[in-house]
Design an enzyme around this catalytic site. Structure first.
Site, short mmCIF file in Angstrom:
data_model
loop_
_atom_site.label_atom_id
_atom_site.label_comp_id
_atom_site.label_asym_id
_atom_site.label_seq_id
_atom_site.Cartn_x
_atom_site.Cartn_y
_atom_site.Cartn_z
N CYS A 132 0.82 -1.22 0.00
CA CYS A 132 0.00 0.00 0.00
C CYS A 132 0.85 1.27 0.00
O CYS A 132 0.55 2.22 -0.73
CB CYS A 132 -0.93 0.00 1.21
SG CYS A 132 -0.13 -0.42 2.78
N HIS A 244 -2.84 6.52 4.47
CA HIS A 244 -1.39 6.56 4.69
C HIS A 244 -0.84 7.89 4.19
O HIS A 244 -1.25 8.39 3.15
CB HIS A 244 -0.69 5.44 3.92
CG HIS A 244 -0.89 4.07 4.49
ND1 HIS A 244 -1.58 3.81 5.65
CD2 HIS A 244 -0.46 2.85 4.04
CE1 HIS A 244 -1.56 2.51 5.89
NE2 HIS A 244 -0.89 1.91 4.92
#
Length: 342
Positions: A132, A244
């Protein structure tokens, strides 16, 4: 005629997002099978906000013959069992685990960055989805690399607890609640308290002192973007539920100004530039949740090196970092190779 699509691991965070995104993007699927372990067999799950529901089937008993593609979000151990079985049956696997990412016979794809690499999928009939944190970073780096050739990247990540699954999200919620009422906040999923704290440790430690998450960012960036790029990463878990963030410092071969970089990023596929040099003129994880884009802010020149830039990069890790990228790979596979949908 559309595709017959499998979503394996449909009850997890990423699997649910895969279903949401397939529905949102109106993926041309004639039939969708949702799979999970025996614990969830028979459960009913929503197909996005379409009003349709799907019944969970046991992955151990599922026959993939006749299905076109399978989006896997089941972890490396289960993937090692089922991905070869699905691939051998003619069902192309798009795998979200780390198992096949560095396999030279398996393409590692971010569609905005290296779409042509998908042509190698027939060697094993498996395509890998990157980590990710890597996925959002290479979306940001690719257009800048094309313009001025990146030599070195130094990145510090601020990774949300959803990257550790539902257990990570539950632990942040429960610890936060416990602290507010004066109870203990004992760690279980994480190595230390995550509520109101940051933990500079994601995945296992390696012999050189780095973690496996940091190693993934290095080797995956090289495989996806350019093996010549030097990358060093520090990966940190932060008390954010979804999204994130990354502080990225880039050194280039050629001269590039912050203004030039902003103009390039403004037009880059998959990127949304939000870069006003004022209070609130940047994107934080809260604003990126549920969005497709990789957001870039704080683009500025680094005077400590020749041809250096720094920037801030934020994305929904369950989407671009996982489920969205997998669906985009499925769309790319359909357009370039399977070509069943009208």
């Amino acid at each position: 005629m559309g595709y017959r699509v499998v979503v394996a691991g449909a009850t997890g965070n990423v699997g649910r997002e895969m279903l949401n995104i397939l529905a949102e993007r109106e993926f041309p699927a004639d039939e969708i099978a949702v799979l999970a372990s025996s614990r969830s067999t028979g459960d009913i799950i929503d197909f996005g906000e379409t009003g349709k529901t799907l019944k969970i089937q046991n992955i151990d008993h599922f026959d993939p013959t006749g299905w076109d593609m399978a989006l896997f979000a089941i972890g490396s151990e289960a993937t090692a069992i089922h991905a070869p079985r699905f691939a051998a049956a003619g069902c192309t696997v798009i795998d979200n685990s780390s198992l096949y990412r560095m396999d030279p016979d398996v393409p590692l794809i971010v569609p905005e960055v290296n779409p042509d690499a998908i042509n190698g999928y027939t060697k094993k009939n498996i395509i890998a989805n990157p980590n990710c944190s890597t996925a959002q970073m290479v979306v940001a780096l690719k257009p800048l690399h094309d313009a001025a050739t990146i030599k070195r990247v130094v990145v510090a990540t601020y990774q949300s607890v959803s990257g550790a699954g539902k257990a990570g999200m539950d632990e942040l919620f429960e610890q936060s609640r416990n602290i507010f009422v004066g109870d203990q906040a004992e760690p279980s999923k994480f190595t230390k308290q995550i509520a109101f704290n940051v933990i500079p440790h994601i995945d296992k430690f390696l012999e050189d002192g780095s973690t496996k998450e940091e190693w993934k960012m290095v080797v995956e960036t090289k495989k996806i973007l350019d093996p010549k790029i030097k990358v060093t990463a520090t990966c940190v878990r932060v008390p954010v539920f979804v999204g994130h963030s990354e502080a990225i410092n880039i050194e280039f071969e050629d001269e590039i100004s912050a203004e030039e970089a902003q103009n390039i990023l403004r037009e880059a596929p998959g990127v949304m530039l939000v870069d006003k040099r004022e209070d609130g003129g940047y994107v934080t994880p809260v604003e990126c949740v549920g969005e497709y884009a990789t957001y870039i802010s704080r683009v500025r020149e680094d005077s400590t090196v020749d041809n250096g830039l720094s920037l801030w990069c934020v994305s929904d890790n369950l989407r671009k970092g996982a489920a969205l990228n997998a669906v985009q790979i499925a769309e790319l596979l359909g357009r370039r190779h399977l070509q069943k949908a009208a």
